[in-house]
Structures are given as C-alpha cells and as structure tokens.
Write a protein that holds these residues in place. Structure first.
Motif, PDB file in Angstrom:
ATOM      1  N   GLY A 152     165.281   2.873  58.520  1.00  0.00           N
ATOM      2  CA  GLY A 152     166.044   3.223  57.081  1.00  0.00           C
ATOM      3  C   GLY A 152     166.194   2.005  56.058  1.00  0.00           C
ATOM      4  N   ASP A 197     171.682   6.509  65.660  1.00  0.00           N
ATOM      5  CA  ASP A 197     172.818   6.268  66.633  1.00  0.00           C
ATOM      6  C   ASP A 197     172.607   6.818  67.950  1.00  0.00           C
ATOM      7  N   VAL A 222     166.959   8.861  50.550  1.00  0.00           N
ATOM      8  CA  VAL A 222     168.492   9.709  51.428  1.00  0.00           C
ATOM      9  C   VAL A 222     167.771   9.854  51.781  1.00  0.00           C
ATOM     10  N   ILE A 223     167.374  11.400  52.405  1.00  0.00           N
ATOM     11  CA  ILE A 223     167.853  11.928  53.480  1.00  0.00           C
ATOM     12  C   ILE A 223     167.137  11.175  54.641  1.00  0.00           C
ATOM     13  N   THR A 224     165.768  10.365  54.271  1.00  0.00           N
ATOM     14  CA  THR A 224     165.362  10.121  55.051  1.00  0.00           C
ATOM     15  C   THR A 224     165.859   8.514  55.997  1.00  0.00           C
ATOM     16  N   VAL A 225     165.996   8.293  55.279  1.00  0.00           N
ATOM     17  CA  VAL A 225     167.182   6.603  55.089  1.00  0.00           C
ATOM     18  C   VAL A 225     168.465   7.137  56.308  1.00  0.00           C
ATOM     19  N   LEU A 226     168.674   8.541  56.321  1.00  0.00           N
ATOM     20  CA  LEU A 226     170.155   8.868  57.183  1.00  0.00           C
ATOM     21  C   LEU A 226     169.495   9.242  57.951  1.00  0.00           C
ATOM     22  N   LEU A 227     168.685  10.488  57.665  1.00  0.00           N
ATOM     23  CA  LEU A 227     167.826  10.175  59.358  1.00  0.00           C
ATOM     24  C   LEU A 227     167.439   9.365  60.990  1.00  0.00           C
ATOM     25  N   ASN A 278     168.908   6.589  60.555  1.00  0.00           N
ATOM     26  CA  ASN A 278     170.256   6.032  60.974  1.00  0.00           C
ATOM     27  C   ASN A 278     170.397   7.067  62.429  1.00  0.00           C
ATOM     28  N   SER A 279     171.058   8.035  61.185  1.00  0.00           N
ATOM     29  CA  SER A 279     171.116   9.071  62.725  1.00  0.00           C
ATOM     30  C   SER A 279     170.163   9.049  63.974  1.00  0.00           C
ATOM     31  N   ARG A 329     171.226  17.519  64.618  1.00  0.00           N
ATOM     32  CA  ARG A 329     171.149  16.171  64.785  1.00  0.00           C
ATOM     33  C   ARG A 329     169.542  16.365  64.962  1.00  0.00           C
TER      34      ARG A 329
END
Length: 283
Positions: free
Chosen positions: A195, A255, A244-249, A251-252, A8
C-alpha cells in the motif's frame, strides 16, 4: 469478529479476481483514441465514462491496475532480494559490515522514504525504470533492518549456540535455522508495504516522474483528469477510489498476516538432542 474476517476475505478475493481479469481482458482497447466520445459520463457503453481523448475509463483503470500493482510487486520483490541477504550478512557476521549498515540506516532515517524517493526520481528523471530504481533504493533498507534485528536476536538463542558447537557450517545454520524465523515478519512487512509503495508510485506519477503517457497508471490518470475536474470529475474520482481501496485492502491483508505470523516461534530442542550434541563434542 468472524463476520468481519469473512468480509475481509471476500473483499480480498474480489480484488484478486479483478486483478486476474485485468490481466486477460478489458472492455475496450485502453489506448484507442475516439475524440467523438470524449468526456462522456458513465453510461451503458462506457460504465465509468471516457477520458479527454475518448478512451474508455474502465479499460484504462483495469490496465492501470496491471501497471500500478505490477510495479509495486516488482519493487517489493527486488527490495526483498537485496534486503534479506544483506540483513542476514550484517546480523550474523557483524564487524565492519554491520557498522557500515548502521551508517546506511542512520542516513536513510534522516528523511522520510518519500522524500528520498522524490529526490532520486528527480535526479534520474521520469520513466518506469527510474521510478522502480528510486523506490527500491529506499525500501530495501527496511527489509534488511528487520532481518538484521531478528538475526541478532536469534544468535543469542541456545539452539544457535548448540548448532555452532556441533560444527554446523554458518551458511547452513543461517539458511536452515535462522532465516525461517524472518519469514512471517517479512510477509507482514511486505504486505503492508504494498500500500505504501502504491501511494509512492501514484504520487510520483502524479507530478510526472512515473510511467509516461499513454501508459495508464492511476497516479498519472489523476494528473490527467485534474484539468477537467469541474466538468468531468469522474476522471479523478474513479482512479482515486482505486488507489484508496487497493491500499485499504492490502493493509487489511497485512493485518490478517500479522495476526497469524507475528509470533516468534522458537525451536524446541529435546534433552536427548542436546545431550547428543554435547556428547559428540565431549562437553
């Protein structure tokens, strides 16, 4: 578990490096039109190909990162700037201010955030400033609501009552003792919101309510590439992957911050401190 956390951090580091690189350099001028190079597939000169006007797609995606991420951070900052003071006032002062804020919350909860932003954007018209205003008008409420709930919770704690008994001024009490309890939760919410805001920006830009051409925004690039999807699918694939990648990162990242900060740490007053406060007041 450690490997996953390390992955991450690695991906987040690469993402931030990409953003920093996009701020200072692009392979080509993202606005330069070269019709002889239009609709090229990825090649040695243009790594991600070119669009329908011959503009380098990688350069436009990098410029779009500055636009999309920059807008989302601006919206988040302004929302915090409005929501945090309002939540502090509403939670600590209460009364008519808190009742009015409850009515605002009820109004915004009747419809999803995106629907409100869509309505406001449609009323205000397309454009960058109108887009920022529309989404900010929706997002500040969540920050104010979070801060208000924490303030209401902290007001019942012994340390607040003791501070009030000692004669501490309300603003000093709020800023020095209550506000720090909101920072961890605000960081988590704001990071997770990036995100969501990016998705709202991209979706509104996709239907023409965001930054106008030739500004390279990822949602607008998706809209421009829709016409050429069968002949040049890369015009939609690469901007879509960036979203998609930016939103996932993000969100990570949220977390990670949630695991670190989503714990209510209450101040510990020693018996000596409590006795000192009470003795000064003759209690």
């Amino acid at each position: 578990m450690n490997l996953r956390i390390g992955l991450r951090y690695l991906l987040l580091s690469l993402f931030f490096l990409f953003l920093i690189l996009a701020l200072v350099w692009t392979p080509y001028n993202p606005y330069h039109i070269q019709m002889s190079d239009r609709l090229q597939t990825p090649n040695a000169l243009h790594w991600l190909g070119t669009d329908h006007l011959g503009r380098d797609l990688l350069s436009r995606i990098m410029e779009g990162a500055r636009t999309t991420v920059g807008i989302s951070l601006t919206i988040m900052f302004v929302s915090l700037l409005i929501g945090v003071p309002f939540g502090l006032l509403s939670g600590y002062i209460g009364g008519w201010l808190d009742k009015g804020f409850k009515k605002i919350i009820d109004a915004f909860m009747t419809l999803p955030d995106y629907i409100f932003a869509l309505i406001l954007s449609g009323l205000l018209g397309p454009g960058l400033v109108n887009l920022i205003f529309a989404i900010t008008a929706v997002k500040w409420v969540s920050y104010a609501r979070l801060v208000r709930s924490i303030v209401l919770e902290q007001r019942q704690k012994d340390y607040v009552r003791l501070a009030e008994i000692s004669g501490m001024k309300p603003w000093t009490l709020v800023i020095k003792h209550i506000l720090p309890h909101t920072i961890g939760n605000l960081l988590v919410l704001a990071t997770l919101d990036i995100g969501k805001i990016i998705l709202m920006i991209a979706s509104l830009s996709y239907i023409g309510l965001g930054p106008q051409p030739p500004s390279p925004e990822w949602g607008a690039m998706l809209s421009e590439g829709r016409t050429y999807f069968q002949t040049a699918p890369h015009l939609m694939i690469f901007p879509g992957l960036c979203i998609v990648i930016t939103v996932l990162l993000t969100n990570s990242w949220g977390d990670i911050l949630r695991d670190r900060y989503d714990v209510h740490v209450q101040p510990v007053l020693s018996k000596r401190s409590i006795s000192s406060i009470l003795s000064r007041k003759g209690v």
